[in-house]
Design a protein around this motif. Structure first.
Motif, PDB file in Angstrom:
ATOM      1  N   ARG A 169      -2.851  21.964 -15.645  1.00  0.00           N
ATOM      2  CA  ARG A 169      -2.056  21.076 -16.496  1.00  0.00           C
ATOM      3  C   ARG A 169      -2.972  19.993 -17.054  1.00  0.00           C
ATOM      4  O   ARG A 169      -3.713  19.338 -16.310  1.00  0.00           O
ATOM      5  CB  ARG A 169      -0.938  20.433 -15.671  1.00  0.00           C
ATOM      6  CG  ARG A 169      -0.252  19.255 -16.318  1.00  0.00           C
ATOM      7  CD  ARG A 169       0.808  19.669 -17.293  1.00  0.00           C
ATOM      8  NE  ARG A 169       1.370  18.515 -18.010  1.00  0.00           N
ATOM      9  CZ  ARG A 169       2.504  18.542 -18.670  1.00  0.00           C
ATOM     10  NH1 ARG A 169       3.233  19.661 -18.683  1.00  0.00           N
ATOM     11  NH2 ARG A 169       2.949  17.499 -19.324  1.00  0.00           N
ATOM     12  N   ILE A 170      -2.971  19.813 -18.389  1.00  0.00           N
ATOM     13  CA  ILE A 170      -3.796  18.804 -19.049  1.00  0.00           C
ATOM     14  C   ILE A 170      -2.892  17.843 -19.803  1.00  0.00           C
ATOM     15  O   ILE A 170      -2.054  18.270 -20.611  1.00  0.00           O
ATOM     16  CB  ILE A 170      -4.797  19.453 -20.024  1.00  0.00           C
ATOM     17  CG1 ILE A 170      -5.726  20.416 -19.281  1.00  0.00           C
ATOM     18  CG2 ILE A 170      -5.620  18.396 -20.747  1.00  0.00           C
ATOM     19  CD1 ILE A 170      -6.652  21.204 -20.190  1.00  0.00           C
ATOM     20  N   ASP A 171      -3.058  16.550 -19.539  1.00  0.00           N
ATOM     21  CA  ASP A 171      -2.287  15.521 -20.224  1.00  0.00           C
ATOM     22  C   ASP A 171      -3.237  14.541 -20.902  1.00  0.00           C
ATOM     23  O   ASP A 171      -4.250  14.133 -20.319  1.00  0.00           O
ATOM     24  CB  ASP A 171      -1.415  14.752 -19.232  1.00  0.00           C
ATOM     25  CG  ASP A 171      -0.319  15.628 -18.646  1.00  0.00           C
ATOM     26  OD1 ASP A 171       0.475  16.168 -19.423  1.00  0.00           O
ATOM     27  OD2 ASP A 171      -0.269  15.766 -17.410  1.00  0.00           O
ATOM     28  N   PRO A 172      -2.941  14.147 -22.142  1.00  0.00           N
ATOM     29  CA  PRO A 172      -3.781  13.148 -22.817  1.00  0.00           C
ATOM     30  C   PRO A 172      -3.572  11.767 -22.209  1.00  0.00           C
ATOM     31  O   PRO A 172      -2.456  11.391 -21.858  1.00  0.00           O
ATOM     32  CB  PRO A 172      -3.296  13.214 -24.260  1.00  0.00           C
ATOM     33  CG  PRO A 172      -1.883  13.693 -24.164  1.00  0.00           C
ATOM     34  CD  PRO A 172      -1.831  14.612 -22.988  1.00  0.00           C
ATOM     35  N   VAL A 173      -4.671  11.055 -22.070  1.00  0.00           N
ATOM     36  CA  VAL A 173      -4.616   9.667 -21.591  1.00  0.00           C
ATOM     37  C   VAL A 173      -5.035   8.722 -22.707  1.00  0.00           C
ATOM     38  O   VAL A 173      -4.422   7.686 -22.950  1.00  0.00           O
ATOM     39  CB  VAL A 173      -5.508   9.469 -20.352  1.00  0.00           C
ATOM     40  CG1 VAL A 173      -5.533   8.006 -19.928  1.00  0.00           C
ATOM     41  CG2 VAL A 173      -5.037  10.351 -19.194  1.00  0.00           C
ATOM     42  N   GLY A 174      -6.099   9.099 -23.411  1.00  0.00           N
ATOM     43  CA  GLY A 174      -6.575   8.338 -24.568  1.00  0.00           C
ATOM     44  C   GLY A 174      -6.527   9.211 -25.803  1.00  0.00           C
ATOM     45  O   GLY A 174      -5.698  10.121 -25.911  1.00  0.00           O
ATOM     46  N   GLU A 175      -7.433   8.955 -26.714  1.00  0.00           N
ATOM     47  CA  GLU A 175      -7.480   9.725 -27.956  1.00  0.00           C
ATOM     48  C   GLU A 175      -8.266  11.013 -27.735  1.00  0.00           C
ATOM     49  O   GLU A 175      -9.486  10.990 -27.561  1.00  0.00           O
ATOM     50  CB  GLU A 175      -8.125   8.894 -29.063  1.00  0.00           C
ATOM     51  CG  GLU A 175      -8.111   9.583 -30.414  1.00  0.00           C
ATOM     52  CD  GLU A 175      -8.659   8.700 -31.513  1.00  0.00           C
ATOM     53  OE1 GLU A 175      -8.912   9.227 -32.620  1.00  0.00           O
ATOM     54  OE2 GLU A 175      -8.848   7.485 -31.274  1.00  0.00           O
ATOM     55  N   VAL A 176      -7.573  12.134 -27.742  1.00  0.00           N
ATOM     56  CA  VAL A 176      -8.203  13.430 -27.529  1.00  0.00           C
ATOM     57  C   VAL A 176      -8.873  13.879 -28.823  1.00  0.00           C
ATOM     58  O   VAL A 176      -8.239  13.877 -29.881  1.00  0.00           O
ATOM     59  CB  VAL A 176      -7.158  14.479 -27.093  1.00  0.00           C
ATOM     60  CG1 VAL A 176      -7.817  15.850 -26.897  1.00  0.00           C
ATOM     61  CG2 VAL A 176      -6.463  14.034 -25.809  1.00  0.00           C
ATOM     62  N   PRO A 177     -10.166  14.239 -28.782  1.00  0.00           N
ATOM     63  CA  PRO A 177     -10.850  14.681 -30.006  1.00  0.00           C
ATOM     64  C   PRO A 177     -10.087  15.810 -30.697  1.00  0.00           C
ATOM     65  O   PRO A 177      -9.489  16.672 -30.049  1.00  0.00           O
ATOM     66  CB  PRO A 177     -12.215  15.162 -29.485  1.00  0.00           C
ATOM     67  CG  PRO A 177     -12.432  14.363 -28.233  1.00  0.00           C
ATOM     68  CD  PRO A 177     -11.071  14.194 -27.621  1.00  0.00           C
ATOM     69  N   GLU A 178     -10.139  15.797 -32.007  1.00  0.00           N
ATOM     70  CA  GLU A 178      -9.385  16.772 -32.793  1.00  0.00           C
ATOM     71  C   GLU A 178      -9.787  18.203 -32.465  1.00  0.00           C
ATOM     72  O   GLU A 178      -8.932  19.112 -32.399  1.00  0.00           O
ATOM     73  CB  GLU A 178      -9.615  16.487 -34.288  1.00  0.00           C
ATOM     74  CG  GLU A 178      -8.460  16.910 -35.175  1.00  0.00           C
ATOM     75  CD  GLU A 178      -8.656  16.449 -36.610  1.00  0.00           C
ATOM     76  OE1 GLU A 178      -8.791  17.346 -37.471  1.00  0.00           O
ATOM     77  OE2 GLU A 178      -8.692  15.227 -36.850  1.00  0.00           O
ATOM     78  N   ALA A 179     -11.078  18.433 -32.247  1.00  0.00           N
ATOM     79  CA  ALA A 179     -11.549  19.784 -31.928  1.00  0.00           C
ATOM     80  C   ALA A 179     -10.955  20.266 -30.610  1.00  0.00           C
ATOM     81  O   ALA A 179     -10.638  21.450 -30.450  1.00  0.00           O
ATOM     82  CB  ALA A 179     -13.080  19.812 -31.870  1.00  0.00           C
ATOM     83  N   TRP A 180     -10.782  19.334 -29.647  1.00  0.00           N
ATOM     84  CA  TRP A 180     -10.174  19.693 -28.369  1.00  0.00           C
ATOM     85  C   TRP A 180      -8.718  20.099 -28.576  1.00  0.00           C
ATOM     86  O   TRP A 180      -8.254  21.073 -27.992  1.00  0.00           O
ATOM     87  CB  TRP A 180     -10.247  18.527 -27.399  1.00  0.00           C
ATOM     88  CG  TRP A 180     -11.627  18.128 -26.964  1.00  0.00           C
ATOM     89  CD1 TRP A 180     -12.802  18.407 -27.597  1.00  0.00           C
ATOM     90  CD2 TRP A 180     -11.953  17.369 -25.816  1.00  0.00           C
ATOM     91  NE1 TRP A 180     -13.846  17.849 -26.914  1.00  0.00           N
ATOM     92  CE2 TRP A 180     -13.364  17.207 -25.822  1.00  0.00           C
ATOM     93  CE3 TRP A 180     -11.208  16.787 -24.801  1.00  0.00           C
ATOM     94  CZ2 TRP A 180     -14.025  16.501 -24.828  1.00  0.00           C
ATOM     95  CZ3 TRP A 180     -11.865  16.083 -23.800  1.00  0.00           C
ATOM     96  CH2 TRP A 180     -13.267  15.936 -23.818  1.00  0.00           C
ATOM     97  N   ARG A 205      -7.288  21.336 -31.214  1.00  0.00           N
ATOM     98  CA  ARG A 205      -7.192  22.644 -31.858  1.00  0.00           C
ATOM     99  C   ARG A 205      -7.455  23.761 -30.856  1.00  0.00           C
ATOM    100  O   ARG A 205      -6.752  24.777 -30.831  1.00  0.00           O
ATOM    101  CB  ARG A 205      -8.172  22.732 -33.028  1.00  0.00           C
ATOM    102  CG  ARG A 205      -7.784  21.886 -34.235  1.00  0.00           C
ATOM    103  CD  ARG A 205      -8.558  22.341 -35.468  1.00  0.00           C
ATOM    104  NE  ARG A 205     -10.002  22.256 -35.258  1.00  0.00           N
ATOM    105  CZ  ARG A 205     -10.747  21.194 -35.559  1.00  0.00           C
ATOM    106  NH1 ARG A 205     -10.169  20.100 -36.072  1.00  0.00           N
ATOM    107  NH2 ARG A 205     -12.047  21.206 -35.364  1.00  0.00           N
ATOM    108  N   ALA A 206      -8.485  23.564 -30.022  1.00  0.00           N
ATOM    109  CA  ALA A 206      -8.822  24.594 -29.037  1.00  0.00           C
ATOM    110  C   ALA A 206      -7.695  24.772 -28.024  1.00  0.00           C
ATOM    111  O   ALA A 206      -7.339  25.894 -27.659  1.00  0.00           O
ATOM    112  CB  ALA A 206     -10.120  24.226 -28.329  1.00  0.00           C
ATOM    113  N   LEU A 207      -7.115  23.665 -27.564  1.00  0.00           N
ATOM    114  CA  LEU A 207      -6.027  23.746 -26.594  1.00  0.00           C
ATOM    115  C   LEU A 207      -4.774  24.364 -27.210  1.00  0.00           C
ATOM    116  O   LEU A 207      -4.061  25.131 -26.554  1.00  0.00           O
ATOM    117  CB  LEU A 207      -5.721  22.350 -26.034  1.00  0.00           C
ATOM    118  CG  LEU A 207      -6.762  21.794 -25.057  1.00  0.00           C
ATOM    119  CD1 LEU A 207      -6.519  20.313 -24.805  1.00  0.00           C
ATOM    120  CD2 LEU A 207      -6.735  22.571 -23.748  1.00  0.00           C
TER     121      LEU A 207
END
Length: 254
Positions: free
Chosen positions: A213-224, A226-228
């Protein structure tokens, strides 16, 4: 006759001790192959039971070749113990290997590994990792001569974790085993993402199950993102990944 028999036994014992104490592994393989422990298969001929080396080992999950060295330590209870070290690109480790007189099993105790993951191939294709992974309190039991693992336990710590050049924080995992199975629950916390999950499997089976399980905490890079979005299931707040992983496949695993 009795005196001659005693002399013969004494000579045989003396020869055996001489081979074991001074002879190289090549001599022991030629004269008494039954005395060679199974874990010494593949060792260099100039090695002995007391000290030696195997080069270019690459067991499952290790993406780089490594050298194993050993040095006899002591007779301990029902068997003997050797101090062992493992070294390779970005890898160093040490521990104690125990071998009972029956030579039907072996155990690794008080082992420790340090891995500079930036020196290894990328675990995720196109997404190089960085940081220091330390495996402590590492122990394992295996049968011989087949080297089938029966149990393994360790505490893992990943400091200075980086993904594609971005700091992602600190991760911890605890590897345990029971009744032929193993599992490693883990957690990663940082300023960009928070990840929790479990990697589990069965001994002798290269397929493992990943639940992440992955949750954003800050600003997740755009490339990340898209990949996710392409590889994971989007949830209200993050992403969920559940998949089988072939641990025997070459890196990258993802």
């Amino acid at each position: 006759m009795r005196r001659a028999a005693l002399i013969l036994v004494g000579l045989l014992m003396g020869l055996t001790l001489a081979v074991m104490s001074e002879g190289r592994l090549a001599h022991l393989r030629a004269l008494a192959p039954g005395l060679v422990p199974g874990w010494l298969t593949g060792a260099e001929d100039q090695s002995s039971l007391w000290r030696g080396q195997m080069r270019g080992l690459q067991p499952t999950l290790l993406p780089v070749p490594a050298d194993l060295t050993w040095r006899f330590d002591q007779i301990d209870g029902p068997g003997a113990r050797w101090s062992v070290t493992l070294s390779g690109p970005g890898l160093s480790g040490q521990g104690t290997l125990g071998l009972p007189l029956a030579r039907d099993r072996a155990d690794l105790r008080a082992a420790r590994l340090e891995i500079l993951v930036g020196d290894w191939p990328a675990l995720i294709d196109g997404w190089p990792l960085g940081g220091l992974v330390m495996a402590q309190s590492l122990s394992a039991d295996m049968t011989l001569p087949g080297r089938a693992v029966q149990s393994v336990d360790a505490v893992l710590d990943w400091s200075g974790a980086r993904l594609a050049g971005v700091d992602i924080g600190h991760a911890e995992a605890v590897l345990t085993s029971d009744a032929g199975t193993w599992r490693a629950p883990f957690a990663l916390t940082g300023d960009v993402i928070r990840a929790t999950g479990t990697l589990s499997g069965r001994f002798g089976d290269p397929l493992a199950q990943l639940d992440l399980r992955i949750d954003p905490v800050g600003e997740v890079p755009e490339a990340w993102q898209r990949a996710l979005d392409q590889t994971a299931v989007a949830t209200d707040e993050g992403w969920q990944i559940s998949r089988d992983i072939d641990l025997a496949a070459g890196w990258p695993l993802f």
